[in-house]
Write a protein that holds these residues in place. Structure first.
Motif, PDB file in Angstrom:
ATOM      1  N   ILE A  47      41.953  61.705  62.057  1.00 59.17           N
ATOM      2  CA  ILE A  47      41.928  60.247  61.936  1.00 59.17           C
ATOM      3  C   ILE A  47      43.289  59.687  62.332  1.00 59.17           C
ATOM      4  N   SER A  48      43.290  58.437  62.725  1.00 58.97           N
ATOM      5  CA  SER A  48      44.526  57.738  63.078  1.00 58.97           C
ATOM      6  C   SER A  48      44.679  56.535  62.160  1.00 58.97           C
ATOM      7  N   ILE A  49      45.886  56.368  61.612  1.00 58.49           N
ATOM      8  CA  ILE A  49      46.127  55.271  60.685  1.00 58.49           C
ATOM      9  C   ILE A  49      47.395  54.517  61.065  1.00 58.49           C
ATOM     10  N   VAL A  50      47.400  53.219  60.780  1.00 55.83           N
ATOM     11  CA  VAL A  50      48.552  52.358  61.048  1.00 55.83           C
ATOM     12  C   VAL A  50      49.029  51.807  59.712  1.00 55.83           C
ATOM     13  N   ILE A  51      50.283  52.112  59.364  1.00 58.81           N
ATOM     14  CA  ILE A  51      50.809  51.723  58.059  1.00 58.81           C
ATOM     15  C   ILE A  51      52.221  51.166  58.220  1.00 58.81           C
ATOM     16  N   SER A  52      52.740  50.600  57.137  1.00 58.14           N
ATOM     17  CA  SER A  52      54.096  50.061  57.138  1.00 58.14           C
ATOM     18  C   SER A  52      55.083  51.131  56.693  1.00 58.14           C
ATOM     19  N   SER A  53      56.252  51.133  57.302  1.00 58.19           N
ATOM     20  CA  SER A  53      57.306  52.058  56.891  1.00 58.19           C
ATOM     21  C   SER A  53      57.990  51.598  55.610  1.00 58.19           C
ATOM     22  N   LEU A  54      57.735  50.353  55.180  1.00 57.20           N
ATOM     23  CA  LEU A  54      58.374  49.765  54.005  1.00 57.20           C
ATOM     24  C   LEU A  54      59.891  49.707  54.156  1.00 57.20           C
ATOM     25  N   GLY A  55      60.364  49.859  55.378  1.00 55.59           N
ATOM     26  CA  GLY A  55      61.802  49.824  55.608  1.00 55.59           C
ATOM     27  C   GLY A  55      62.503  51.106  55.219  1.00 55.59           C
ATOM     28  N   ILE A  56      61.738  52.164  54.958  1.00 56.97           N
ATOM     29  CA  ILE A  56      62.310  53.430  54.502  1.00 56.97           C
ATOM     30  C   ILE A  56      62.459  54.382  55.689  1.00 56.97           C
ATOM     31  N   SER A  57      63.574  55.090  55.743  1.00 57.70           N
ATOM     32  CA  SER A  57      63.802  56.066  56.814  1.00 57.70           C
ATOM     33  C   SER A  57      63.499  57.476  56.316  1.00 57.70           C
ATOM     34  N   ILE A  81      45.946  63.882  60.187  1.00 53.23           N
ATOM     35  CA  ILE A  81      46.197  62.438  60.137  1.00 53.23           C
ATOM     36  C   ILE A  81      47.293  62.057  61.122  1.00 53.23           C
ATOM     37  N   GLY A  82      46.947  61.235  62.086  1.00 49.45           N
ATOM     38  CA  GLY A  82      47.933  60.687  63.013  1.00 49.45           C
ATOM     39  C   GLY A  82      48.437  59.357  62.488  1.00 49.45           C
ATOM     40  N   VAL A  83      49.728  59.254  62.215  1.00 45.95           N
ATOM     41  CA  VAL A  83      50.316  58.072  61.592  1.00 45.95           C
ATOM     42  C   VAL A  83      51.132  57.297  62.619  1.00 45.95           C
ATOM     43  N   PHE A  84      50.954  55.994  62.624  1.00 45.36           N
ATOM     44  CA  PHE A  84      51.786  55.147  63.481  1.00 45.36           C
ATOM     45  C   PHE A  84      52.433  54.053  62.646  1.00 45.36           C
ATOM     46  N   LEU A  85      53.741  53.839  62.862  1.00 45.65           N
ATOM     47  CA  LEU A  85      54.502  52.812  62.156  1.00 45.65           C
ATOM     48  C   LEU A  85      54.921  51.746  63.158  1.00 45.65           C
ATOM     49  N   PRO A  86      54.257  50.601  63.188  1.00 45.54           N
ATOM     50  CA  PRO A  86      54.673  49.526  64.093  1.00 45.54           C
ATOM     51  C   PRO A  86      56.050  49.003  63.708  1.00 45.54           C
ATOM     52  N   PRO A  87      56.721  48.313  64.628  1.00 45.20           N
ATOM     53  CA  PRO A  87      58.014  47.703  64.300  1.00 45.20           C
ATOM     54  C   PRO A  87      57.875  46.756  63.112  1.00 45.20           C
ATOM     55  N   ILE A  88      58.798  46.867  62.188  1.00 42.96           N
ATOM     56  CA  ILE A  88      58.733  46.062  60.969  1.00 42.96           C
ATOM     57  C   ILE A  88      58.785  44.573  61.263  1.00 42.96           C
ATOM     58  N   GLU A  89      59.684  44.194  62.170  1.00 44.50           N
ATOM     59  CA  GLU A  89      59.912  42.771  62.397  1.00 44.50           C
ATOM     60  C   GLU A  89      58.733  42.083  63.059  1.00 44.50           C
TER      61      GLU A  89
END
Length: 511
Positions: A47-57, A81-89
């Motif tokens: 599966i592929s999911i798009v989530i927020s990084s919450l600003g954490i490195s 699980i394929g994870v993608f983190l879009p740009p926060i801004e």
């Protein structure tokens, strides 16, 4: 303030890209992961999911697709699980771009209920009732009805909610050593608060012989002013019941009274003149830490932040929580948070809704403790029956919150042990309980109405700007009613009509 805002405290994650390029860059790595039909026995479902990084490195050598906590989820769910983190801004903008792509992910996470409502009404999200009933036993057990109600439309569930662990944010804290020095008692009524604020601004409470202290701190956008609105029985940006109907709090006479009280403080120079520039992480916190402030509306966790830093700089500083200011009519309290802070949705075209539900069910169920607290005997351990945290390991694995926050659930016992492990002297759990006993609830908890999507953002900005201008004296308070009529014409009447159409229906027919 800001009870309906999903404050992720986000930081930059990557550079923004163009729409056409974005679809290729994002989804080409996942395109091979979309089809699970005909896979060899024993092979993990993808599966592929798009989530927020919450600003954490991530620590060196790790990323969103290569770390022990994702491995833990994959191992226990038999998922790849394929994870993608879009740009926060530009997170929400990227979600919108994805929704126009011909190759959609299997799951997207958003904190924006207006975004959710819009795509539900467009028919672009998959109802998840069947999958939840089959694979979501932990989700059904741990997520309360009021949260499911918020993601139900026309009788079907369109998102799996992630819960807010805390029911409220703000409570008053004061420096008792300043009160003692000036011969004052901890204030309870609004009038007593006014006297303390005036004394802290004018009577040299720190005893340094300088006129360098502030009576009350307020942040930009009228943040940290909630207890003073509560003293008049209102809160900003909420729906309150009056005479059997819902009304928007910002246009109530009580709100005008609260604005007038803050204007009085400002006019008497008891609130600093540059309060609209007070941003939490710089000017606002710096003033608390530096010792020029002795009274403010804190968050429940500020005892571990600026208050603790101030005490380390000045061992004489003694901070105590206060009763909320009680107004002339006996009202007091602060806003309650939305029970839901995030939404997990599956695009209508995804064939893998069952796998998404399995993943979220594990995060909320069997995996909740390890994902929330970190691995036992690595991040924390039990010593003499108490949970003790290794803060170095804790900080290195903060990224686990990207996954646990997808399906956060409320576990009061675990939360108390977790908060106590961060330092019982900070009173984090006690602060939460004090807030919970003084909440002014928002009476509207449905999906945002169509008119909200059209008008509310602009209306909220206009109201906020107007209130600030009234407090600093640029706009006369006498114009409050005229602004209310303008806001009603500019969309608030339409929103209020839709909200009450929802509210006046039987509860069983609201979804």
């Amino acid at each position: 303030m800001g009870k309906n805002k999903k404050r992720w405290l986000l930081a930059s994650a990557a550079a923004a890209t163009g729409a056409a390029c974005f679809a290729v860059v994002v989804w080409s790595p996942f395109s091979a992961k979309r089809e699970n039909d005909g896979k060899p026995p024993g092979e993990k479902e993808k599966i592929s999911i798009v989530i927020s990084s919450l600003g954490i490195s991530f620590p060196p050598g790790m990323n969103e697709n290569n770390n022990p906590y994702l491995d833990y989820i994959e191992k226990n769910t038999n998922l790849d699980i394929g994870v993608f983190l879009p740009p926060i801004e530009s997170y929400e903008e990227k979600l919108n771009i994805m929704m126009t792509s011909s190759k959609l992910p299997d799951m997207l996470h958003t904190g924006n209920e207006v975004w959710l409502a819009s795509y539900v009404r467009q028919g672009k999200l998959k109802p998840l009732d069947e999958e939840i009933n089959k694979y979501g036993s932990a989700l059904k057990q741990k997520i309360p009805k009021e949260a499911w109600d918020q993601v139900t439309y026309n009788g079907h569930i369109y998102a799996i909610p992630s819960l807010n662990e805390v029911k409220g944010i703000e409570l008053m804290y004061v420096r008792k050593d300043w009160l003692d020095r000036l011969g004052l008692k901890p204030p309870r009524t609004l009038d007593e608060y006014y006297e303390v604020i005036r004394a802290f601004a004018t009577r040299d409470p720190d005893g340094n012989g300088k006129n360098d202290t502030t009576g009350l701190l307020v942040t930009e956008n009228l943040g940290r002013a909630a207890p003073f609105f509560g003293a008049f029985g209102t809160q900003l940006n909420q729906w309150l019941e009056r005479d059997g109907r819902l009304v928007y709090s910002n246009v109530l006479p009580e709100t005008k009274e609260a604005v007038a009280f803050l204007h009085k403080l400002y006019e008497e120079k008891l609130i600093e003149p540059d309060f609209p520039l007070n941003r939490i992480q710089n000017l606002y916190y710096d003033k608390i830490v530096s010792g020029t402030v002795g009274l403010f509306s804190a968050t429940w966790y500020d005892t571990r932040g600026p208050i603790a830093q101030n005490k380390s700089r000045d061992p004489r500083a003694l901070w105590i929580p206060l009763e909320y200011p009680t107004g002339p009519g006996g009202a007091k309290g602060v806003y309650s948070t939305n029970p839901v802070r995030g939404y997990n949705v599956v695009p209508e075209s995804s064939p893998n809704a069952a796998s998404v539900v399995k993943m979220l069910n594990f995060i909320a169920g069997e995996g909740h403790r390890n994902l929330k607290l970190g691995f036992e005997n690595e991040v924390w351990s039990l010593q003499n029956g108490k949970m003790v945290t290794d803060f170095e390991k804790h900080n290195l694995s903060l990224y686990r919150g990207m996954y646990s926050s997808l399906a956060d659930v409320v576990d009061p016992d675990m939360e108390k042990r977790r908060l106590d492990s961060l330092g019982e002297s900070f009173n984090l759990y006690d602060n939460q309980k004090r807030i919970e006993a003084n909440l002014i609830p928002n009476k509207f908890d449905g999906l945002p109405t169509p008119s909200m999507a059209t008008y509310m953002s602009k209306l909220t900005a206009s109201m906020q700007e107007t209130f600030i201008k009234m407090i600093v004296g640029v706009t006369p308070l006498d114009e409050f009613d005229a602004y209310v009529e303008r806001w009603k014409r500019d969309g608030l009447d339409a929103i209020t009509r839709e909200v009450n159409e929802w509210y006046l229906r039987p509860a069983s027919d609201r979804r």
